[in-house]
Motif scaffolding. Structure first.
Motif, PDB file in Angstrom:
ATOM      1  N   GLY A   7     -28.446   7.071  -3.454  1.00  0.00           N
ATOM      2  CA  GLY A   7     -26.987   7.401  -3.945  1.00  0.00           C
ATOM      3  C   GLY A   7     -26.624   6.924  -5.175  1.00  0.00           C
ATOM      4  O   GLY A   7     -25.283   6.874  -5.565  1.00  0.00           O
ATOM      5  N   GLN A   8     -27.403   6.065  -5.602  1.00  0.00           N
ATOM      6  CA  GLN A   8     -27.021   4.937  -6.849  1.00  0.00           C
ATOM      7  C   GLN A   8     -26.817   5.625  -8.069  1.00  0.00           C
ATOM      8  O   GLN A   8     -26.011   5.253  -9.140  1.00  0.00           O
ATOM      9  CB  GLN A   8     -27.856   3.917  -7.127  1.00  0.00           C
ATOM     10  N   SER A  68     -21.254  21.007  -3.033  1.00  0.00           N
ATOM     11  CA  SER A  68     -20.462  21.432  -1.972  1.00  0.00           C
ATOM     12  C   SER A  68     -21.264  20.742  -1.010  1.00  0.00           C
ATOM     13  O   SER A  68     -20.434  20.458   0.209  1.00  0.00           O
ATOM     14  CB  SER A  68     -20.567  22.928  -1.704  1.00  0.00           C
ATOM     15  N   ASN A  94     -18.216  10.365  -7.971  1.00  0.00           N
ATOM     16  CA  ASN A  94     -16.863   9.633  -8.097  1.00  0.00           C
ATOM     17  C   ASN A  94     -16.163   9.610  -9.270  1.00  0.00           C
ATOM     18  O   ASN A  94     -14.834   9.913  -9.658  1.00  0.00           O
ATOM     19  CB  ASN A  94     -16.972   8.140  -7.684  1.00  0.00           C
ATOM     20  N   LEU A  95     -16.959   9.987 -10.625  1.00  0.00           N
ATOM     21  CA  LEU A  95     -16.527  10.124 -11.804  1.00  0.00           C
ATOM     22  C   LEU A  95     -15.913  11.608 -12.067  1.00  0.00           C
ATOM     23  O   LEU A  95     -15.297  12.014 -13.324  1.00  0.00           O
ATOM     24  CB  LEU A  95     -17.370   9.690 -12.980  1.00  0.00           C
ATOM     25  N   MET A 110     -12.930   8.561  -7.716  1.00  0.00           N
ATOM     26  CA  MET A 110     -12.512   7.998  -6.496  1.00  0.00           C
ATOM     27  C   MET A 110     -12.002   9.333  -5.506  1.00  0.00           C
ATOM     28  O   MET A 110     -12.149   9.304  -4.461  1.00  0.00           O
ATOM     29  CB  MET A 110     -11.566   6.841  -6.365  1.00  0.00           C
ATOM     30  N   PHE A 111     -11.009   9.885  -6.209  1.00  0.00           N
ATOM     31  CA  PHE A 111     -10.468  10.996  -5.563  1.00  0.00           C
ATOM     32  C   PHE A 111     -11.382  12.348  -5.648  1.00  0.00           C
ATOM     33  O   PHE A 111     -11.293  13.128  -6.438  1.00  0.00           O
ATOM     34  CB  PHE A 111      -9.081  11.287  -5.986  1.00  0.00           C
ATOM     35  N   VAL A 112     -12.524  12.270  -4.715  1.00  0.00           N
ATOM     36  CA  VAL A 112     -13.499  13.299  -4.887  1.00  0.00           C
ATOM     37  C   VAL A 112     -13.136  14.510  -3.876  1.00  0.00           C
ATOM     38  O   VAL A 112     -12.302  14.423  -3.185  1.00  0.00           O
ATOM     39  CB  VAL A 112     -14.837  12.854  -4.537  1.00  0.00           C
ATOM     40  N   LYS A 113     -13.575  15.462  -4.441  1.00  0.00           N
ATOM     41  CA  LYS A 113     -13.379  16.659  -3.647  1.00  0.00           C
ATOM     42  C   LYS A 113     -14.289  16.789  -2.622  1.00  0.00           C
ATOM     43  O   LYS A 113     -15.651  16.483  -2.634  1.00  0.00           O
ATOM     44  CB  LYS A 113     -13.672  18.055  -4.555  1.00  0.00           C
ATOM     45  N   PRO A 114     -13.812  16.926  -1.260  1.00  0.00           N
ATOM     46  CA  PRO A 114     -14.630  16.869  -0.200  1.00  0.00           C
ATOM     47  C   PRO A 114     -15.975  17.721  -0.252  1.00  0.00           C
ATOM     48  O   PRO A 114     -15.946  18.764  -0.851  1.00  0.00           O
ATOM     49  CB  PRO A 114     -13.575  17.379   0.986  1.00  0.00           C
ATOM     50  N   PHE A 115     -17.035  17.127   0.235  1.00  0.00           N
ATOM     51  CA  PHE A 115     -18.415  18.000   0.308  1.00  0.00           C
ATOM     52  C   PHE A 115     -19.005  17.632   1.555  1.00  0.00           C
ATOM     53  O   PHE A 115     -18.201  16.911   2.487  1.00  0.00           O
ATOM     54  CB  PHE A 115     -19.279  17.627  -0.685  1.00  0.00           C
ATOM     55  N   LEU A 154     -23.815   9.028  -6.552  1.00  0.00           N
ATOM     56  CA  LEU A 154     -22.381   8.958  -6.119  1.00  0.00           C
ATOM     57  C   LEU A 154     -21.632   8.445  -7.289  1.00  0.00           C
ATOM     58  O   LEU A 154     -20.451   8.878  -7.358  1.00  0.00           O
ATOM     59  CB  LEU A 154     -22.385   7.872  -5.061  1.00  0.00           C
ATOM     60  N   PRO A 155     -22.054   7.634  -8.203  1.00  0.00           N
ATOM     61  CA  PRO A 155     -20.991   7.367  -9.153  1.00  0.00           C
ATOM     62  C   PRO A 155     -20.545   8.638 -10.223  1.00  0.00           C
ATOM     63  O   PRO A 155     -19.734   8.915 -10.464  1.00  0.00           O
ATOM     64  CB  PRO A 155     -21.906   6.452 -10.332  1.00  0.00           C
TER      65      PRO A 155
END
Ligand code: FES
Ligand code: FES
Lengths: 159, 287, 776
Positions: free
Chosen positions: B34-35, B49, B42-43, B1-6, B38-39
């Motif tokens: 994105g299915q 970037s 998120n993981l 959930m706490f992803v590095k911004p891109f 994005l998981p």
């Protein structure tokens, strides 16, 4: 190197425009940027369904959709189901009467999945309801009261 | 959930998307539904970037009939494929396979191209395409090439796509008259990744197999066709499928948290027999 | 919807209690307006995240935070040396020092040594959530890998690596009753078996989360998803401040099941706020929750049972070994529950129990619905079935024959003081289920089985449990209840409203329950051990009864009539010849200096603390009994198991709210089915392989059939209106029932959980050879 991006969404009938991180999922955008906290974070993997919202009428996992991707869409969360006067809609009322919310954490997502299911307008037997709901996890109810509630609205009452 | 911004880039054409991919020099990921991506983000399994959103590129979705084939756009969503009349009529195996993908939400957002490009060796659609001998249209914005479905995946989550290429469409041959099909999978729960999935198309006549294609997913680094089984099946009476499909070799299943290699071997045999039996039955019925 | 079926003895005239009313917290939850722990955002709020160990066993060579401090947005990075008292103590009761130190400790942030994959090492605090990932990555941790212990048996071997300096055996319990060897010597039949259960995750939908801030008067407030607001004392100890300077608030919690019984985010939030003086939020990701929060104990059990020809149990010999994981937490107590419940709801006069819990470098293990009383159901119920099989008797009959009755004494020495309706629950599920289904096709087999259990409710009696509640009328006749109970989704707060409503005649809609606040609500103890209905329920019952008596007394005095001539009714005080409106009655109280509020405190049954040799006249307040029945179908080729029908019955004493009871039964049964068939925290040499909901598989709606419940009401419980606790009991029977039904279908019993499809073919093969053996 955070990139802000302006996204406009109609959330439960209210138009919200915000500039925020381009990387934000729809879930985080709703919760942290638009202060719409009823969709919940349960996994971030698209598995649990606690974050389910309707985007242009279709259920999506808001944790694995970027807000930027759905710019201009209409988003409905559970807070948008009740009437302006706060009166629960039929499905919500059924959830209430059947005790379908225990801890209530799955409920916002569960209700959105169920809303779309019921909106298809076909009669649903209990097995169909179970099959269609498999993407929304609940750890409290054993699904019993949830299936009861949906069945009471969409057909097949418990025999 | 706490992803590095891109960063987020939205491409309006294939040319633009490929140019963006080149610009980021391997640091950008393509996103459509994105299915799958994005998981993983998120993981924390990938941290690109930038993502290049191709979901709004016009003309890349939908199913069209062309000669003996169906042309399916890469952006066609699972939900659309599932309900498509042409697919239901001309390639019901594909319709069945897509019904087994994920949950309602995944099927709403997820795209055919995304699933194929993800390269998951247990996924249903790459298996279906391999058995149906589909062809993929791939573009880098300047030139296009065609890749056979069976050759497209290389190993776990790796395909033949170059870093600046997009999968734009799929050509799926129609199921010829007289052929039957079968599709089965075992997953731990409905909607989970398949432990093992199997698909077959068969032409039978007079209770014997004339021609068969059968493949498995979840048993190797990519979907596999059981070519030696296929060869052995020619001329075999339907009642003797069980004997011909013995121990399935040519697979290298792994043990993970879903199942052991040994169990996957068992399923390989059981499901291969089942899809062949179903396919034969449908083929006979079609006669 | 009302419960499927209620079978009542000792019926009472009740107005509100015993009715399936919508819970008073349900409407907000359904409208989406309930604010859970993670839903709160405060101005100027910071964000926090833990840097966790990537390895299961290592010495920490370096912890360098300098690069992390340079990441834009980082406010603080804290390590163990920054924690005033870097230690969390856990009592290990009843153990002698030869086993282990009486207290076991764990660091809040590890300084020298990590013992499990996911153990916290540093705490990162940032301005925005977006910096958390980069900041955590920039904390430089160097490990010197040490050999680990990954199996309890290995940990007990001579020369095993030491997880803790004092040795790897954390606790052991023994029960000796009667003469076991003599019982086995005179038995007509002896059955035996080994059973194994897995690590299980609570997997509530709400990951651990909280927000903390400092009040103007220097009180640290932590609003957190917890089952225990009394952890404020532990937080105060860690910070080195007086207990009065920490307040814990539990909003509605998104599921607990024991997983929010130990502290999770609390100490870290406290440290971050103490350090930055700004509000801080911490939410664990699902991955962190799966990695690092304590699990259900993996348990190995060896059972031997001696019986006479008619199925009467003569003796039982039980060995239990559980995996305590890397730190003590509540493992010693969980094992005590396993030991006390080891023989189940049956009368066994000759018993030997030997149990051990052993440190490993696996994740810590602690409380989980059923608390050790759950794992042993697989053991004792499998033994009952084997016995029935061996003797050619009906499994239901064997159970009924051996069922505990009032007056019987448990192996530990505690007599059963309330009526046991176990046999009624057995009859109920069998009657309800009707005929056994037939297979739907070739290469399929169906099986049916029952499993019974007993589960204590209320805490161990020597813990001197108590709960307080305050009930007060407002001048307009509405009612306020204050009670420190955390509401974790089981309708804890709502049940209190229902009890108060029954006694005081106030409409549910006119009652507000303030709960779960360690500073503002009377402390009511933990929402654990199925104790809240017993404890807080009785506290509210008592407070409401006191309040009623105060009001009736004042009105009677005012009217100069005997007290007995008035009673509380909705909106008024009903008199023999004249009714007094409630508001008027409240004014009478005010005039006569009679309080219109009352504080009630309920004290649980008491007893003395046990030692390692378990023997006590009383160890738990009481028990709940029940039986589940399952029909299932097996695909003989793939081993897949599909449940066709599920019926569950428990004697709940009295259902305060049948809808809540039914919800607990269905929820517990499905959680138990998950443990039976799907769930396992998979560890590979101490590395957790199930770090996401993609891998950790809990049942979906499509994996389970309807759970039909038959509520049996004996009216015999110790709770208000004769209620027994029902939160934990329903998770007990499912795994044993499913295993037995598979045995019924294919002829051999699975003995290891979870019964994944790949474990079934082995049963089929064993069943075949067993048949073959008999034929030959
Ligand atoms: S949080 Fe989105 S599916 Fe779980
Ligand atoms: S009600 Fe708690 S998860 Fe569904």
């Amino acid at each position: 190197m955070t990139q802000d991006i302006t996204v406009t969404l109609t959330v439960n009938g209210r138009t919200v425009t915000r500039a925020a991180g381009a990387h934000l999922s729809l879930l985080r955008w709703l919760r942290d940027v638009a202060d719409v906290t009823d969709p919940k974070y349960g996994c971030g993997e698209g598995v649990c369904g606690a974050c389910t919202v309707l985007v242009d009428g279709e259920p999506v996992s808001s944790c694995i959709v970027l807000a930027a991707q759905v710019d201009a869409a209409e988003v409905t969360t559970v807070a948008g189901l009740a009437g302006a006067d706060g009166v629960l809609d039929g499905l919500q009322q059924a959830f209430l009467e059947h005790g379908a919310a225990q801890c209530g954490f799955c409920t916002p997502g569960m209700l959105m999945a169920a809303t779309e299911l019921v909106s298809r307008g076909v009669r649903l037997d209990r097995d169909t309801i179970r099959g269609e709901l498999h993407g929304n996890l609940c750890r409290c109810t054993g699904y019993q009261a949830i299936v009861d509630a949906i069945a009471s609205v969409a057909g097949g009452e418990r025999g | 959930m706490f992803v590095k911004p891109f960063r987020y880039e939205r491409a309006s054409s294939v040319t633009e998307a490929c140019a963006l991919l080149r610009e980021y020099d391997g640091e950008a990921k393509v996103i459509a539904g994105g299915q799958s991506l994005l998981p993983m983000i998120n993981l924390g399994l990938v941290d690109p970037s930038a993502v290049v959103d191709i979901s709004r590129i016009a003309g890349l979705d939908g199913v069209a009939e062309r000669n003996g084939s169906l042309d399916v756009g890469a952006l066609t969503r699972h939900r659309a494929l599932e309900g498509d009349a042409l697919v239901a009529r001309h390639q019901p195996l594909l319709a069945e396979a897509v019904r087994s993908v994920g949950n309602t939400r995944v099927r709403n957002r997820g795209t055919l191209g995304g699933s194929l490009a993800h390269g998951d060796p247990a996924a249903e659609l790459p298996l279906a395409m391999t058995v149906l001998e589909a062809e993929y249209e791939v573009s880098n914005g300047n030139a296009t090439r065609t890749i056979a479905a069976g050759e497209f995946p290389l190993t776990y989550f790796t395909t033949q796509l170059a870093e600046d290429e997009l999968l734009t469409g799929v050509r799926v041959p129609k199921l010829p008259a007289g052929w039957g099909w079968g599709f089965h999978e075992v997953s731990r729960r409905p909607g989970d990744f398949a432990v093992v999935a199997a698909a077959a198309v068969v032409r039978c006549r007079g209770g014997a197999i004339e021609d068969a294609r059968v493949g498995l997913a979840g048993v190797s680094e990519r979907p596999v066709r059981l070519t030696s089984v296929e060869a052995a099946l020619a001329g075999v009476p339907v009642s003797q499928i069980e004997d011909v499909v013995g121990e399935v070799d040519a697979i290298e299943p792994i043990t993970d948290t879903m199942a052991s290699a040994g169990y996957r071997r068992r399923l390989a045999r059981v499901l291969a027999r089942r899809v062949l039996a179903d396919a034969c039955q449908r083929s006979e019925g079609a006669d | 919807m009302s419960a499927d079926e209620i079978r009542t003895s000792k019926a009472e005239e009740l107005r509100v209690v015993n009715r399936p009313l919508a819970r008073h917290d349900a409407a907000e939850k359904i409208a989406g307006t309930t604010r859970y722990a993670a839903d709160l955002a405060l101005g100027g709020m910071l964000h926090a995240r833990l840097v966790r160990s990537q390895v299961p066993s290592a010495r920490l060579v370096r912890r360098d935070v300098s690069r992390a401090l340079e990441v834009p947005g980082v406010v603080a990075v804290l390590v163990g040396e920054d924690v005033p008292h870097n230690e969390v103590w856990v009592d290990v009761p009843g153990q002698t020092t030869e086993v282990v130190a009486l207290k076991a400790s764990m660091q809040v942030l590890a300084t020298e040594r990590v013992r499990f994959h996911g153990e916290p090492i540093a705490l990162v605090v940032t301005e925005t959530e977006d910096s958390l990932a980069a900041a955590c990555e920039a904390v430089d941790v160097e490990y010197d890998l040490l050999p680990g212990v990954f199996e309890p048996e290995d940990g007990l071997r001579e020369g095993a690596p030491a997880v803790h300096d004092q040795g790897n055996l954390l606790a052991e319990w023994n029960i000796d009753r009667g003469d076991v060897d003599a019982a086995f010597a005179r038995a007509d039949v002896v059955v035996e078996g080994e059973y194994a259960t897995q690590f299980v995750d609570h997997a509530y939908l709400e990951p651990e989360a909280g927000v903390a801030w400092m009040d103007d008067d220097g009180v640290l407030n932590i609003r957190v998803a917890t089952q225990v607001v009394e952890h404020y004392r532990d937080v105060a100890r860690i910070l080195g401040v007086p207990d009065s300077k920490v307040r814990v608030i539990a909003p509605y919690v998104g599921g607990g099941f024991g997983g929010k019984e130990d502290m999770t985010v609390e100490p870290y939030l406290a440290l971050a706020v103490a350090h930055t003086r700004r509000p801080v939020r911490m939410t664990w990701t699902r991955n962190e929750s799966l990695l690092a929060r304590a699990k259900r104990h993996r348990t190995k059990m060896r059972y031997r049972t001696a019986a006479s020809r008619d199925g009467t149990i003569l003796g039982q010999d039980v060995e239990i070994t559980s995996d305590a994981g890397a730190y003590a937490y509540l493992s010693a107590l969980v094992l005590l529950y396993s030991s006390v419940h080891a023989c189940g709801p049956y009368r066994v006069d000759n018993v030997r129990v030997r149990s051990k819990t052993v440190y490993t470098n696996n994740p810590p293990t602690s409380a989980f619905r059923g608390f050790g009383g759950m794992q042993v159901v697989l053991g004792y119920e499998s033994q009952m079935d084997e016995l029935a099989r061996e003797l050619g008797l009906d499994p239901a009959e064997v159970r009924k024959r051996n069922s505990l009755r009032r007056g019987d004494v448990l192996p530990v020495g505690q007599p059963i003081e309330t009526e046991v309706l176990l046999a009624e629950t057995i009859d109920a599920v069998i009657e309800r289920a009707g005929d056994k289904p037939v297979p739907r096709g070739p290469r399929r087999a169906v099986g049916r089985a029952i499993a019974s259990n007993m589960q204590s409710y209320g805490r161990l009696v020597w813990l001197n449990d108590s709960a307080a509640a305050w009930v007060g009328f407002q001048l307009d006749g509405s009612l306020t209840v204050r009670c420190g109970v955390p509401d974790i989704g089981g309708g804890q707060a709502s049940s209190l409203a229902q009890i108060a409503s029954e006694i005081l005649g106030v409409d549910m809609d006119d009652i507000s329950v303030h709960f779960g606040d360690s500073a503002l609500t009377p402390l009511a103890g933990t929402t654990t051990a199925t104790r809240q209905l017993l404890m807080s329920g009785n506290a509210v019952y008592e407070a409401a009864t006191m309040l009623r008596n105060q009001i009736l007394g004042a009105v009677a005095a005012e009217r100069d009539q005997p007290v007995g001539s008035f009673e509380m009714a909705p909106g008024e005080i009903a008199g023999v010849d004249q009714n007094v409106p409630l508001k008027q009655a409240l004014m009478i109280c005010r005039r006569r200096n009679v309080p219109i509020e009352a504080l009630g405190t309920f004290y649980g049954p008491k007893g003395r603390e046990v030692g390692r040799e378990l023997h006590a006249e009383r160890i738990f307040p009481d028990f709940t009994f029940g039986t589940h029945l399952v029909d299932l179908e097996i695909d003989l080729d793939t081993g897949q198991v599909r449940l066709l029908r599920y019926v569950a019955s428990h004697d709940v004493g009295r259902a305060i709210n049948p809808m809540i009871v039914e919800g607990q039964i269905a929820g517990g049964a499905v959680q138990g089915i998950g443990q039976a068939l799907l769930e396992e925290v998979v560890m590979q040499e101490g590395v957790n392989m199930t770090g996401g909901f993609f891998q950790y598989l809990i049942p979906t709606a499509a994996d389970v059939p309807d759970i039909e419940s038959v509520i049996v009401e004996s009216g015999e419980g110790l709770g208000p209106f004769g209620a027994r606790g029902v939160g934990e009991p329903p998770i007990g029977p499912p795994a044993a029932a499913v295993a037995a039904a598979i045995c019924d279908a294919v002829g051999a019993r699975p003995t290891t959980l979870p019964i994944t499809p790949e474990r079934v073919p082995d049963c089929i093969d064993r069943g075949r050879s067993r048949e073959g053996g008999t034929a030959a």
